[in-house]
Design a protein around this motif. Sequence first.
Motif: not given
Length: 249
Positions: A43, A39-40, A32, A34-37
């Motif tokens: 991690t 990253c999740n 995606t 979406d950098v937050n996704i």
Amino acid sequence: MAQSLPKRTLFAFDFDHTLIDDNTDTFILEITDDVNIICNLKTAFQSWRNSNLGWTECMRLLFKLMHSLSFSPELIVAHMEKIKIPEERLRILHFLSKQPDTELIIISDSNTVFIDSILKCHGVDKYFTRVYTNPAKFNTEGLLEIEAYHVNTSCPLSPPNMCKDLILREHISNSLVERSNLRVVYLGDGSGDFCAAKGLFMQDFVAARKGYSLASKLSPIQITGGIAVNIILSDFGEDLETFVHSLYT
Ligand SMILES: [Mg+2]
Ligand SMILES: [Zn+2]
């Protein structure tokens, strides 16, 4: 007495960083914008790796997480189809598909869904008689389920889900070709390829990707330690094409 040339040639390709320049299992983490996704996902994946879970188990958990985040089968396949088989390697596959007495197989620790998607979108799936990899499929809910290819308890050089040497040896014995009539060309980059490379013979070839771990394991010390195989160090570009052509002249 002059040694006669083997009558058949078996090309065994690793997939990640061999047929393609990416690692399918890490490429999926970039599914995606979406950098937050992203990253999740990264991690979570790293924490599973840190807790010493096997690679296939980590992929299973990753696919579950992706499913819970509503990544559909179509999206996953479309993402994998972005991976390109580089031009020289495609030309090699086209060339080999036209050679007599030549068989192509893949032995990879990726999975069937990723590999089939990439081969099909390049139109080269039909060139391979077998793809040995971890079986995967989307279930009715769209969750990508993956299983270990087999359980390896005997080979300390290989991960618990895949001994490439065992797979190669079984493939050869099932093909009913006399081993002395067969030359194997094994192409790989990683430490998981070492075991298969180590099991080869004098009439065989290993094409190891320059600068990657298989090449460093095939050091002169290990070669004198028992490997009687022709080793080609290659960038898997035009130099590989030249080598492959030389086998048929
Ligand atoms: Mg590889
Ligand atoms: Zn092994």
